[in-house]
Design a protein around this motif. Structure first.
Motif, PDB file in Angstrom:
ATOM      1  N   PHE A  20      -9.188  14.002  -9.701  1.00 42.00           N
ATOM      2  CA  PHE A  20      -9.729  13.827  -8.359  1.00 42.00           C
ATOM      3  C   PHE A  20     -10.375  15.117  -7.858  1.00 42.00           C
ATOM      4  O   PHE A  20      -9.789  16.198  -7.932  1.00 42.00           O
ATOM      5  CB  PHE A  20      -8.631  13.364  -7.403  1.00 42.00           C
ATOM      6  N   ASN A  21     -11.599  14.963  -7.333  1.00 43.78           N
ATOM      7  CA  ASN A  21     -12.325  16.106  -6.796  1.00 43.78           C
ATOM      8  C   ASN A  21     -11.710  16.615  -5.502  1.00 43.78           C
ATOM      9  O   ASN A  21     -11.675  17.825  -5.249  1.00 43.78           O
ATOM     10  CB  ASN A  21     -13.789  15.718  -6.535  1.00 43.78           C
ATOM     11  N   TYR A  22     -11.245  15.686  -4.664  1.00 44.32           N
ATOM     12  CA  TYR A  22     -10.692  16.051  -3.364  1.00 44.32           C
ATOM     13  C   TYR A  22      -9.412  15.273  -3.103  1.00 44.32           C
ATOM     14  O   TYR A  22      -9.303  14.105  -3.478  1.00 44.32           O
ATOM     15  CB  TYR A  22     -11.676  15.744  -2.223  1.00 44.32           C
ATOM     16  N   VAL A  23      -8.461  15.929  -2.465  1.00 42.65           N
ATOM     17  CA  VAL A  23      -7.253  15.269  -1.980  1.00 42.65           C
ATOM     18  C   VAL A  23      -7.116  15.615  -0.501  1.00 42.65           C
ATOM     19  O   VAL A  23      -6.922  16.780  -0.143  1.00 42.65           O
ATOM     20  CB  VAL A  23      -5.997  15.723  -2.756  1.00 42.65           C
ATOM     21  N   PHE A  24      -7.241  14.606   0.364  1.00 36.14           N
ATOM     22  CA  PHE A  24      -7.214  14.815   1.812  1.00 36.14           C
ATOM     23  C   PHE A  24      -5.919  14.284   2.421  1.00 36.14           C
ATOM     24  O   PHE A  24      -5.265  13.395   1.877  1.00 36.14           O
ATOM     25  CB  PHE A  24      -8.404  14.104   2.477  1.00 36.14           C
ATOM     26  N   ASP A  25      -5.610  14.839   3.549  1.00 37.40           N
ATOM     27  CA  ASP A  25      -4.456  14.423   4.339  1.00 37.40           C
ATOM     28  C   ASP A  25      -4.945  13.477   5.434  1.00 37.40           C
ATOM     29  O   ASP A  25      -5.815  13.845   6.230  1.00 37.40           O
ATOM     30  CB  ASP A  25      -3.806  15.685   4.949  1.00 37.40           C
ATOM     31  N   THR A  26      -4.402  12.265   5.498  1.00 38.48           N
ATOM     32  CA  THR A  26      -4.849  11.319   6.522  1.00 38.48           C
ATOM     33  C   THR A  26      -4.464  11.765   7.930  1.00 38.48           C
ATOM     34  O   THR A  26      -4.946  11.191   8.911  1.00 38.48           O
ATOM     35  CB  THR A  26      -4.273   9.913   6.275  1.00 38.48           C
ATOM     36  N   ASN A  27      -3.593  12.772   8.042  1.00 39.23           N
ATOM     37  CA  ASN A  27      -3.238  13.288   9.371  1.00 39.23           C
ATOM     38  C   ASN A  27      -4.452  13.793  10.128  1.00 39.23           C
ATOM     39  O   ASN A  27      -4.504  13.730  11.363  1.00 39.23           O
ATOM     40  CB  ASN A  27      -2.225  14.428   9.250  1.00 39.23           C
ATOM     41  N   ARG A  28      -5.425  14.321   9.394  1.00 34.85           N
ATOM     42  CA  ARG A  28      -6.592  14.880  10.079  1.00 34.85           C
ATOM     43  C   ARG A  28      -7.358  13.784  10.807  1.00 34.85           C
ATOM     44  O   ARG A  28      -7.733  13.924  11.970  1.00 34.85           O
ATOM     45  CB  ARG A  28      -7.498  15.587   9.065  1.00 34.85           C
ATOM     46  N   MET A  29      -7.602  12.674  10.138  1.00 33.14           N
ATOM     47  CA  MET A  29      -8.305  11.584  10.809  1.00 33.14           C
ATOM     48  C   MET A  29      -7.389  10.850  11.786  1.00 33.14           C
ATOM     49  O   MET A  29      -7.867  10.188  12.702  1.00 33.14           O
ATOM     50  CB  MET A  29      -8.891  10.620   9.783  1.00 33.14           C
ATOM     51  N   ARG A  30      -6.101  10.973  11.580  1.00 28.89           N
ATOM     52  CA  ARG A  30      -5.181  10.395  12.554  1.00 28.89           C
ATOM     53  C   ARG A  30      -5.313  11.115  13.893  1.00 28.89           C
ATOM     54  O   ARG A  30      -5.162  10.508  14.942  1.00 28.89           O
ATOM     55  CB  ARG A  30      -3.744  10.466  12.049  1.00 28.89           C
ATOM     56  N   GLU A  31      -5.583  12.417  13.863  1.00 30.47           N
ATOM     57  CA  GLU A  31      -5.850  13.134  15.112  1.00 30.47           C
ATOM     58  C   GLU A  31      -7.004  12.485  15.862  1.00 30.47           C
ATOM     59  O   GLU A  31      -6.952  12.307  17.082  1.00 30.47           O
ATOM     60  CB  GLU A  31      -6.177  14.609  14.828  1.00 30.47           C
ATOM     61  N   SER A  76      -3.244  -1.348  16.335  1.00 33.53           N
ATOM     62  CA  SER A  76      -3.767  -2.202  15.263  1.00 33.53           C
ATOM     63  C   SER A  76      -3.775  -1.472  13.924  1.00 33.53           C
ATOM     64  O   SER A  76      -4.445  -1.889  12.985  1.00 33.53           O
ATOM     65  CB  SER A  76      -5.190  -2.661  15.603  1.00 33.53           C
ATOM     66  N   ALA A  77      -3.015  -0.375  13.819  1.00 31.49           N
ATOM     67  CA  ALA A  77      -2.995   0.415  12.589  1.00 31.49           C
ATOM     68  C   ALA A  77      -2.117  -0.203  11.515  1.00 31.49           C
ATOM     69  O   ALA A  77      -2.190   0.200  10.353  1.00 31.49           O
ATOM     70  CB  ALA A  77      -2.510   1.838  12.885  1.00 31.49           C
ATOM     71  N   CYS A  78      -1.266  -1.178  11.890  1.00 32.05           N
ATOM     72  CA  CYS A  78      -0.371  -1.827  10.927  1.00 32.05           C
ATOM     73  C   CYS A  78      -1.000  -3.137  10.461  1.00 32.05           C
ATOM     74  O   CYS A  78      -1.085  -4.099  11.233  1.00 32.05           O
ATOM     75  CB  CYS A  78       0.988  -2.092  11.570  1.00 32.05           C
ATOM     76  N   PRO A  79      -1.441  -3.234   9.205  1.00 25.26           N
ATOM     77  CA  PRO A  79      -2.118  -4.449   8.742  1.00 25.26           C
ATOM     78  C   PRO A  79      -1.191  -5.659   8.667  1.00 25.26           C
ATOM     79  O   PRO A  79      -1.657  -6.800   8.770  1.00 25.26           O
ATOM     80  CB  PRO A  79      -2.656  -4.063   7.363  1.00 25.26           C
ATOM     81  N   GLY A  80       0.108  -5.448   8.461  1.00 24.81           N
ATOM     82  CA  GLY A  80       1.032  -6.573   8.463  1.00 24.81           C
ATOM     83  C   GLY A  80       1.081  -7.239   9.822  1.00 24.81           C
ATOM     84  O   GLY A  80       1.081  -8.474   9.942  1.00 24.81           O
ATOM     85  N   TRP A  81       1.101  -6.429  10.871  1.00 25.92           N
ATOM     86  CA  TRP A  81       1.079  -6.929  12.246  1.00 25.92           C
ATOM     87  C   TRP A  81      -0.246  -7.612  12.546  1.00 25.92           C
ATOM     88  O   TRP A  81      -0.291  -8.690  13.138  1.00 25.92           O
ATOM     89  CB  TRP A  81       1.355  -5.766  13.186  1.00 25.92           C
ATOM     90  N   VAL A  82      -1.355  -7.015  12.124  1.00 30.06           N
ATOM     91  CA  VAL A  82      -2.673  -7.595  12.375  1.00 30.06           C
ATOM     92  C   VAL A  82      -2.805  -8.950  11.686  1.00 30.06           C
ATOM     93  O   VAL A  82      -3.279  -9.929  12.269  1.00 30.06           O
ATOM     94  CB  VAL A  82      -3.788  -6.636  11.900  1.00 30.06           C
ATOM     95  N   CYS A  83      -2.365  -9.027  10.422  1.00 27.64           N
ATOM     96  CA  CYS A  83      -2.427 -10.281   9.679  1.00 27.64           C
ATOM     97  C   CYS A  83      -1.607 -11.363  10.374  1.00 27.64           C
ATOM     98  O   CYS A  83      -2.030 -12.515  10.491  1.00 27.64           O
ATOM     99  CB  CYS A  83      -1.918 -10.053   8.261  1.00 27.64           C
ATOM    100  N   TYR A  84      -0.441 -10.994  10.857  1.00 31.08           N
ATOM    101  CA  TYR A  84       0.449 -11.922  11.556  1.00 31.08           C
ATOM    102  C   TYR A  84      -0.217 -12.457  12.819  1.00 31.08           C
ATOM    103  O   TYR A  84      -0.188 -13.665  13.099  1.00 31.08           O
ATOM    104  CB  TYR A  84       1.739 -11.176  11.892  1.00 31.08           C
ATOM    105  N   SER A 143      -7.777   2.217  11.653  1.00 34.55           N
ATOM    106  CA  SER A 143      -6.586   2.980  11.285  1.00 34.55           C
ATOM    107  C   SER A 143      -7.007   4.291  10.623  1.00 34.55           C
ATOM    108  O   SER A 143      -8.170   4.440  10.202  1.00 34.55           O
ATOM    109  CB  SER A 143      -5.727   2.176  10.315  1.00 34.55           C
ATOM    110  N   PRO A 144      -6.094   5.264  10.486  1.00 31.75           N
ATOM    111  CA  PRO A 144      -6.447   6.508   9.784  1.00 31.75           C
ATOM    112  C   PRO A 144      -6.940   6.266   8.364  1.00 31.75           C
ATOM    113  O   PRO A 144      -7.835   6.953   7.896  1.00 31.75           O
ATOM    114  CB  PRO A 144      -5.130   7.295   9.794  1.00 31.75           C
TER     115      PRO A 144
END
Length: 614
Positions: free
Chosen positions: A159-170, A196-204, A221-222
């Motif tokens: 992998f060229n890049y490994v990102f932390d989803t925390n950044r986009m969560r901000e 709406s960040a939980c897809p299980g809840w959204v699907c439900y 979602s992030p």
């Protein structure tokens, strides 16, 4: 929905089979194989115990009552085997060549990008007895380092890049607070706004309670926001097609695979079509999602002992090992390893801190106000009230985790109906409409939140990975099935998750550029420190300045988002937001009504496309 295998115990907190569910009936064995004309005596008749009916994730996904059969195929396409097959069939691009020399790349070459959620890092940290930060380095060493994936495979790709989803969560937290503020102004969205960040809840909700859809946050979602940013910016800056960027997301939940399959999360929704582009297949923003447990399977399949990489986690990958990201401003934001994440504080809970940040944002508008907490019937239900200095209630919010509690919330969101009983014309029935008193509700399908996702590493998995965790023998003298052991393991994962907030910045942990700069109004964050002055503001050097709420430099986040929009020439309304819709069940309908093609052709058609949808 979030569990790999649904057992009788799980059904209390996950979606129970409804009346339309036919799987338990189909899986019951036929035990009566006797000859109806044969005469026998009672003592020869032996009682037969039928095998209990079991419902697996595949069973549920194959039933159109809850989840469509096409989704089963879409989920099966995302696994650790898919990661290995892609790496083996496509060489990884040296991004440095593209940035410095603008060289063309081979048609089969790809830029490999991974984004990792903090809950996955916490699960890995608890397994190997590491801090959350060192667990992140372990994952990065495996995906990008010299001793990881690049050691094997046909192409030695990594992998060229490994990102932390925390950044986009901000970014999600800042935009989420704006969405709630807009709702409170009375200009838009029906109260309350619901996560709406939980897809299980959204699907439900999409399939069973469409009356809740107007309440869902339109914010991505992030995971989805990270995917859109990565594909749009890299394709623009490197001059390559989005199909040559392969994005892997490491998530705590199987439902995230379904989220990645939504057709709204493809380049078709944000990229202008090119008449010369003959490839009409939509390209996913997130090509594949694997869970924490599947990450262990990925390492095992390549015969790599993750524990052997632990000595390499003392320091992050060197600058020489990291390829430069083609946009300095976004690189500084995404690769700022020094920054502590406010979403991983105990008061923010285990699912990203949406509710906590919104409360902090609203509290900053009312000096002297306070937040009062009221626990519900269990630990997964909590109500919060923002109260002014004079004791006047300003707004009310809540947190609901687990489907058992979510069902209570849904009932509260049902429209108020007048009672027909004499003398009770204005009384609410069974709590209907009470949920509309909330300004915001944070909802997650898993009890305990995202650290307890169905894809997280379980206690019984640990002994096979590493014999000791924090000096304690795991899996030998412990009853791995006991509720107490499971509870202690979940607490250990939570402890690792919250350790991120207490870790000090370490020397050498800076972005690849290592300098502060200003680009198109975006201020770099290398020297970012939280210095609140009590009014929701932050001073950079003690002399006043940028706005900070809940430890987030909101001005920098907004400038970064605008910079992204300017790069790709697409409005933020398109990049950052999505839509949800009511989904009709196929149960009870004839084959002709469901599809003229028939099930097999319908599933094959959807599985053959890169994009999908519920």
């Amino acid at each position: 929905m979030s569990s790999a295998i649904l057992s009788a115990d799980d059904l209390n907190d996950f979606i129970s089979p409804g009346v339309a569910c036919i799987k338990p009936v189909e899986t019951l064995p036929k035990t009566d194989d006797s000859n109806p004309y044969e005469v026998t005596t009672e003592d020869k008749v032996q009682a037969q115990n039928p095998v209990p009916a079991s419902i697996s994730l595949t069973d549920c996904l194959a039933c159109s009552g809850c989840v469509t059969s096409a989704e089963a195929v879409l989920v099966s396409l995302q696994s650790h085997n898919e990661v290995l097959n892609t790496l083996d069939n496509h060489p990884s691009v040296d991004v440095t060549d593209l940035v410095d020399y603008s060289r063309d790349i081979a048609p089969d070459a790809k830029v490999f990008v991974a984004s990792v959620s903090p809950q996955v890092r916490a699960s890995i940290a608890a397994t190997f007895g590491l801090s959350e930060r060192r667990a992140g380095r372990l994952i990065e060493q495996f995906l990008s380092g010299s001793q990881g994936l690049r050691l094997g495979g046909n192409k030695h790709s990594a992998f060229n890049y490994v990102f932390d989803t925390n950044r986009m969560r901000e970014a999600c937290l800042v935009l989420g607070a704006d969405e709630v503020a807009h709702s409170l102004s009375g200009k838009s969205q029906t109260k309350p706004v619901i996560t709406s960040a939980c897809p299980g809840w959204v699907c439900y909700v999409e399939k069973t309670h469409p009356h809740v859809l107007p309440h869902l946050s339109a914010l991505k979602s992030p995971q989805a926001l990270s995917g859109t940013l990565i594909k749009s910016v890299l394709s623009k800056r490197l001059g390559i097609h989005p199909s040559q960027i392969w994005h892997l997301a490491l998530m705590p939940c199987f439902d995230k695979k379904l989220e990645a399959s939504r057709e709204e999360f493809t380049d078709r929704w944000w990229r202008e079509s090119n008449p010369s582009d003959t490839d009409s297949t939509p390209i996913r923003d997130v090509d594949c999602v694997i869970t924490s447990r599947e990450f262990l399977s990925l390492a095992s399949a390549r015969d790599i002992n993750l524990a052997s990489l632990i000595p390499l986690t003392d320091k992050p990958l060197s600058h020489a090992q990291r390829q430069p990201f083609p946009d300095p401003a976004i690189s500084q934001f995404l690769l700022n390893h020094n920054k502590k994440d406010p979403g991983q504080r105990p008061e923010a809970a285990t699912s990203g801190g949406y509710l906590h940040h919104i409360l902090m944002s609203q509290q900053s508008l009312y000096p002297g106000s306070s937040i009062k907490t009221t626990r519900g019937r269990n630990n997964d239900v909590t109500e919060y009230s923002l109260v002014s200095a004079e004791g006047k209630p300003l707004l009310k919010c809540a947190r609901y985790y687990g489907f058992r509690n979510i069902q209570n919330l849904v009932r509260k969101l049902n429209p108020t109906r007048a009672s027909r009983m004499p003398g009770a014309a204005n009384r609410r029935l069974a709590g209907r409409g009470e949920g509309n008193d909330y300004a915001y509700v944070e909802v997650m399908a898993c009890p305990g939140g995202c650290t307890n996702g169905g894809g997280q590493i379980k206690l019984e998995d640990v002994a096979g990975v590493i014999p000791k965790t924090r000096g304690e023998m795991v899996g030998e003298n412990i009853d791995k099935t006991s509720p107490q052991s499971q509870k202690e393991w979940a607490a250990r994962v939570d402890e690792a998750y919250f350790s991120a907030e207490s870790e000090d910045s370490e020397e050498g942990e800076v972005s690849e550029h290592g300098v502060d700069f200003d680009m198109n109004g975006y201020t770099g964050m290398k020297d970012y420190e939280d210095k609140p002055n009590g009014n929701g503001r932050m001073n950079d050097d003690g002399s006043g300045g940028r706005e900070a709420i809940n430890g987030i430099d909101t001005s920098s986040v907004r400038n970064l988002l605008q910079h992204w929009s300017d790069i790709v020439d697409i409005p933020l309304s398109t990049l950052c937001y999505t839509t949800y819709r009511k989904v009709e069940s196929d149960v009870g309908k004839s084959k002709k009504e469901v599809s003229k093609m028939g099930d097999s052709a319908r599933i094959a058609a959807i599985a053959g496309a890169s994009g999908g949808g519920w």
